[in-house]
Design an enzyme around this catalytic site. Structure first.
Site, mmCIF file in Angstrom:
data_model
loop_
_atom_site.group_PDB
_atom_site.id
_atom_site.type_symbol
_atom_site.label_atom_id
_atom_site.label_comp_id
_atom_site.label_asym_id
_atom_site.label_seq_id
_atom_site.Cartn_x
_atom_site.Cartn_y
_atom_site.Cartn_z
ATOM 1 N N LYS A 1 7.015 -9.130 6.325
ATOM 2 C CA LYS A 1 5.577 -8.978 6.608
ATOM 3 C C LYS A 1 4.993 -10.265 7.190
ATOM 4 O O LYS A 1 4.194 -10.230 8.121
ATOM 5 C CB LYS A 1 4.833 -8.569 5.323
ATOM 6 N N GLN B 1 2.362 -7.252 -3.723
ATOM 7 C CA GLN B 1 3.709 -6.712 -3.500
ATOM 8 C C GLN B 1 4.191 -5.981 -4.758
ATOM 9 O O GLN B 1 4.207 -6.538 -5.842
ATOM 10 C CB GLN B 1 4.664 -7.854 -3.127
ATOM 11 N N ASP C 1 -3.130 -1.881 1.795
ATOM 12 C CA ASP C 1 -2.050 -0.992 1.358
ATOM 13 C C ASP C 1 -2.561 0.437 1.140
ATOM 14 O O ASP C 1 -1.764 1.375 1.073
ATOM 15 C CB ASP C 1 -1.435 -1.516 0.050
#
Lengths: 358, 358
Positions: free
Chosen positions: A117, A161, A184
């Site tokens: 990422k 994460q 997200d």
């Protein structure tokens, strides 16, 4: 009485114009099409199924082998457009989008995902900040970092994460992310608005958005198609099934409590799998000509008990290519597109924050 | 390599203990079972299908006629238990639950629904307040009323009667309802938490909760069953499909863009319809022995062009009783149970607000 009721039912079934299409995202348009633009009155509308050959398919369909979706090429196209947009934003308002990533612990797969990422952000000019916390940190420590990133003006997307260590409450931490920075798309407000017709989530989970992007760019019609989604996780299966339903597919969700799942999957025009179980989907689970989107991703040890690992999907590729018309491989399918969707979500968040349009 | 992947897949398919059951709600237990108690690891688990005869079924199943669910009797049982609970709360802390209803305009059906809700509150000892606003009121006026009810200590549930006149933004108004008083369960936070495994919505929409309540009280197993939900509205189809999925049914959602819906519905062990189209579901849409839950509700003119109206469901009852094993009629099926679920949501909201447990 009965006759009158029949008339109402028949009216409801009136066929619609053939001009309906489920693909409002054109390949070179990066602005997220609002989901509400997909909302339509529920009147019956048959639509022809056609999987045209796209420049993102590695080889054309023939009766023996599926065309393979080139996810890296799609991702590169998207990243090139994002890079231009970020550059324009910088020239125009002297600002660039910023992504804040919180990483707890040292899981190999998480470290690898965060690295990917971060690198993707660099490629397109997005600033990224990775905050690393030790495996044994407290919930309050994570929440403090979330709060700092929530309030930081130069950060437009905040990402925790997953998975988190067991002693941390994932729900509490995800819910603490500012809805306007939830790149997200896992905040319940965004998930609820994704589910409900007429509502517009600020963010759609990256893998789900990637799945639709892949289908659109490969000219796979979604409206009216029978779609079977295997898996119902918050990260993959659930939002993907909701999003495909917003695109007017007839969606069935298969999970481990489904009896004889192959009897359901073999009816699918489009099959999406996201459970993380290599080789789960065999050739006899597939209808000839199906479009297969493999969103599974599992680290598997290499041959001869070597120490090397590689990523594999849920679909038995060797069998599937003999039944499917189009297939997304693992690696190199939806994965790279998912990363580019994260970049896109971050850019969109920054554009909203600065009220900037190109 | 392939062999290793096969092993993993086989492990994932290991059969579970037969002691699993999808019915944590026992008929006489009113406390909402947390959805997370339903959460289970996704490992394969076949379960036998059996629709036992319950005291809430009007006549036992035989090969020609379905047993009819007696929704009024279920609702009366629930209301009796709620009345006792409200009485206990009053005796214990000198408080009773309160419901605030906002009604905009004079729609015949809305007036009728609000009257039914108010009467049901009276029956169990819940205080209800109906705020009536004129058809042409402004959005700010509605939002002001929502805000007053949100802050009123004696009101634990706030409900905006839908549909609203077109000039009012339903989304804005529903989102303004305090999540902790959202007894309709339509706030995106509650809807998102309903969708996501591991999450617990504060409220589940009443019709969906009523559907599960009816299935549980009639001893219809849900886990592992093929369920087809016709319709995907925020009020009925969507939350019902999400809730049934949380109960581990394999859910397919059929809507007006589904081609040949009868090919999908005729595979269902349980069929739920909520589209408001009388006579949509015909006998040939059904598998023999299916459990039919008709959540549709449409006002239909009486015979001989008379001025009288009556409520009818989506299912052609005359044909369906010859195919189904169990059927919920309209009126008298899920409808009364839905109202009792509103009372239950309100009582639960009050218990949370006062931190009171029986």
């Amino acid at each position: 009485m009965l006759e009158m009721r029949c008339t109402v039912a028949v009216c409801w079934r009136i066929l619609c114009s053939k001009s309906f299409s489920s693909s409002p995202v054109t390949p070179n348009r990066l602005a997220k099409p609002p989901l509400v633009c997909l909302d339509r009155p529920d009147i019956w509308c048959p639509a022809p199924f056609q999987a045209e050959v796209s420049s993102h398919l590695r080889h054309a369909y023939n009766e023996h082998t599926a065309a393979e979706i080139d996810g890296r090429s799609i991702a590169n196209d998207i990243k090139a457009t994002i890079a231009t947009e970020v550059c324009n934003m910088k020239n125009s308002i002297k600002k660039v989008p910023g992504l804040g990533v919180i990483l707890v612990g040292k899981r190999k797969d998480s470290l690898s995902f965060v690295r990917i990422k971060k690198k993707a952000c660099e490629q397109v000019g997005i600033t990224s900040v990775v905050i690393e916390l030790p495996e044994d940190c407290t919930e309050d420590e994570v929440l403090d970092v979330v709060s700092v990133l929530n309030h930081k003006e130069s950060i437009h997307g905040v990402l925790v994460q997953l998975p988190l260590p067991n002693h941390l409450c994932e729900e509490k931490i995800i819910n603490a992310v500012n809805v306007e920075k939830d790149v997200d798309g896992f905040h319940p407000v965004n998930m609820g608005n994704l589910a409900m017709t007429g509502r517009e989530p600020l963010f759609i989970p990256c893998a789900s958005r990637g799945c639709i992007e892949v289908l659109n760019r490969c000219n796979v019609e979604i409206l009216g198609k029978k779609v079977v989604v295997i898996g119902r996780s918050m990260i993959g299966g659930l939002p993907t099934s909701l999003l495909l339903q917003r695109h007017h597919a007839t969606v069935s969700v298969v999970h481990a409590f489904t009896k004889n799942p192959e009897n359901i999957t073999c009816e699918a025009d489009i099959l999406v799998s996201d459970v993380g179980v290599p080789n789960l989907v065999r050739g006899d689970w597939l209808k000839p000509g199906v479009v297969v989107i493999d969103m599974g991703s599992t680290l598997v040890k290499g041959e001869n008990n070597s120490e090397s690992f590689h990523v594999t999907g849920d679909v038995c590729y060797e069998e599937a290519i003999r039944k499917a018309s189009v297939i997304s491989p693992v690696p190199g399918g939806v994965g790279p597109v998912t990363i580019s969707m994260l970049l896109l979500n971050t850019v969109e968040a920054a554009k909203r924050a600065y009220k900037w349009t190109q």
